[in-house]
Design a protein around this motif. Structure first.
Motif, short mmCIF file in Angstrom:
data_model
loop_
_atom_site.label_atom_id
_atom_site.label_comp_id
_atom_site.label_asym_id
_atom_site.label_seq_id
_atom_site.Cartn_x
_atom_site.Cartn_y
_atom_site.Cartn_z
N ALA A 1 0.83 -1.22 0.00
CA ALA A 1 0.00 0.00 0.00
C ALA A 1 0.86 1.26 0.00
N TYR A 2 1.64 1.45 -1.07
CA TYR A 2 2.50 2.62 -1.15
C TYR A 2 1.70 3.92 -0.99
N ASP A 3 0.55 4.00 -1.66
CA ASP A 3 -0.22 5.24 -1.64
C ASP A 3 -0.66 5.62 -0.23
N LEU A 4 -1.06 4.62 0.56
CA LEU A 4 -1.54 4.93 1.91
C LEU A 4 -0.39 5.24 2.86
N ILE A 5 0.75 4.58 2.70
CA ILE A 5 1.92 4.92 3.52
C ILE A 5 2.36 6.35 3.20
N ARG A 6 2.33 6.71 1.91
CA ARG A 6 2.68 8.07 1.52
C ARG A 6 1.67 9.08 2.09
N ALA A 7 0.41 8.72 2.09
CA ALA A 7 -0.61 9.61 2.66
C ALA A 7 -0.40 9.80 4.15
N MET A 8 -0.01 8.74 4.86
CA MET A 8 0.29 8.88 6.28
C MET A 8 1.45 9.84 6.49
N GLU B 1 7.80 8.66 1.40
CA GLU B 1 8.24 8.57 0.01
C GLU B 1 9.17 7.38 -0.21
N SER B 2 9.87 6.97 0.82
CA SER B 2 10.66 5.74 0.78
C SER B 2 10.19 4.85 1.92
N ILE B 3 10.31 3.55 1.71
CA ILE B 3 9.81 2.56 2.67
C ILE B 3 10.97 2.03 3.50
N GLY B 4 10.76 1.95 4.82
CA GLY B 4 11.83 1.54 5.73
C GLY B 4 11.62 0.16 6.32
N MET B 5 12.68 -0.36 6.92
CA MET B 5 12.61 -1.63 7.65
C MET B 5 13.68 -1.61 8.74
N PHE B 6 13.56 -2.53 9.68
CA PHE B 6 14.52 -2.68 10.78
C PHE B 6 14.82 -4.17 10.89
N ALA B 7 16.04 -4.56 10.58
CA ALA B 7 16.37 -5.98 10.43
C ALA B 7 17.39 -6.42 11.48
N LEU B 8 16.88 -6.92 12.59
CA LEU B 8 17.71 -7.44 13.68
C LEU B 8 17.52 -8.94 13.87
N SER B 9 16.28 -9.40 13.92
CA SER B 9 15.96 -10.79 14.28
C SER B 9 16.45 -11.80 13.26
#
Length: 400
Positions: A38-45, A118-126
């Motif tokens: 849902a790129y559009d909704l993440i951008r709207a947020m 505008e860009s999508i993030g992540m957090f990669a530990l596990s």
């Protein structure tokens, strides 16, 4: 001592609920049916400012603080639980970790796009075999070769990783380090820029088909040296610091979902007639609703306290661990009460009970399971290990 939300926070709560109701309910259904991210909704947020509360205005934030983060995360999760994940990936654990530990160039390059959606993030530990010991059990390696590192290994339960443009990822740079956590380093990774990165979505019944958690595979994946976050060997400290902010959002998200389950139970109990009257008149139903009501209210106060503590620039480890643990208990209670009140209808797709409980189950593990929190809380209470012993980095402009 005033336990009421300040007027600006109350207005923020109402505005967030209005946005989530208008944009994150009906519009999300199309993405769920297609499975498309849902790129559009993440951008709207992001455009609405939901991710920018702890960031300064020159980066696109609002400098509203961490109490605001808690308020936003709770309301988003109450109305659209799947989109609560974005409060971690686009606000707390990914961009705020870069803001907290990154160089000025790293912050300027990555943070504005993340909080704008505008860009999508992540957090990669596990990792699959890591359990509650992400440092000692970490198998992902990073080997320096000239002006870049070469990463090999895998990560597990990494949300948004199938769509991520930017991520904070941890790997072992010194396999011989003693203790093991001194060999961990942190990196800002760019999955769409370099080859050797694969994200495989995990099938999780009841959860979003659009906003997914995945297993990541790294095969000679390159990371430029300038993308290392902090110094070599500093990764464990960065990760533990990041989890404090994650516990803020997860506590608030659990509280929001618990409130949604309680609201559904109250509405159903007043609508469901058995024996000539609503089941809300049954004393056992009243008892269970009372239990959940008190638990959810207490969880909310504890979640807000984390945000307030962070806004003061204080170490929040103790309050964050307690709040995360209690929010887990409150959400599980509210979810169980919903099952009992709805009876057989709790299994029906037309009602929200199964879906809400699926998110509760998922979040009880995030940012440290119940047993991990019990250990932290118990050791602190018994004087074995002071929960506030580690310095906490907090660059929020209002801190202190």
């Amino acid at each position: 001592m005033n336990f009421d939300l300040p007027a600006d926070m109350a207005a923020l709560k109402e505005a967030t609920a209005d946005f989530a109701t208008r944009r994150l309910t009906e519009e999300a259904e199309a993405f769920e049916r297609s499975g498309e991210f849902a790129y559009d909704l993440i951008r709207a947020m992001g455009e609405t400012g939901l991710f920018g509360a702890p960031f300064p205005e020159d980066l696109g934030g609002s400098a509203a603080g961490f109490l605001a983060v808690s308020v936003i995360a709770e309301e988003v999760s109450r109305i659209a639980p799947a989109y609560g994940y974005a409060m971690n990936m686009q606000c707390a654990t990914c961009p705020y970790t870069i803001y907290n530990w990154g160089s000025p160039a790293q912050v300027e390059r990555f943070v504005p796009g993340l909080i704008a959606g505008e860009s999508i993030g992540m957090f990669a530990l596990s990792e699959a075999g890591g359990g509650s010991d992400p440092a000692g059990a970490m198998r992902t390696t990073a080997r320096r070769e000239g002006d870049h590192y070469v990463l090999n290994g895998s990560k597990m339960w990494i949300t948004f990783s199938h769509a991520a443009d930017v991520g904070v990822l941890f790997a072992r740079t010194d396999p011989k380090a003693e203790p093991a956590h001194r060999g961990i380093s942190a990196f800002i990774v760019e999955p769409k820029r370099f080859e050797g990165y694969t994200a495989q979505p995990i099938d999780l019944p009841g959860l979003s088909k659009s906003l997914r958690s995945c297993e990541i595979f790294l095969d000679d994946f390159k990371v430029p040296v300038e993308n290392r976050l902090g110094d070599e060997g500093e990764g464990f400290k960065i990760a533990m610091n990041a989890l404090e902010y994650g516990r803020l959002t997860v506590s608030a998200r659990l509280t929001g979902i618990a409130q949604a389950a309680l609201d559904a139970s109250v509405a159903y109990a007043n609508e469901r007639f058995v024996g000539g009257g609503p089941i809300a008149r049954h004393q056992l139903v009243q008892e269970r609703i009372a239990d959940a009501t008190v638990a959810v209210e207490a969880a909310r106060l504890m979640a807000y306290r984390i945000g307030w503590t962070m806004d003061q620039g204080r170490v929040s480890t103790r309050v964050a661990s307690r709040a995360k643990y209690f929010a887990t208990q409150a959400a599980r209670l509210a979810g169980d009460v919903a099952r009992e009140v709805f009876g057989g209808n709790a299994l029906a797709a037309e009602y929200p009970v199964q879906r809400l409980n699926a998110y509760i189950d998922m979040l009880t593990v995030g940012e440290g399971s119940e047993n991990v929190q019990r250990i932290l809380i118990g050791e602190d209470a018994l004087g074995i290990k002071d929960a506030t012993r580690h310095t906490m980095r907090n660059r929020f402009v209002g801190a202190g």
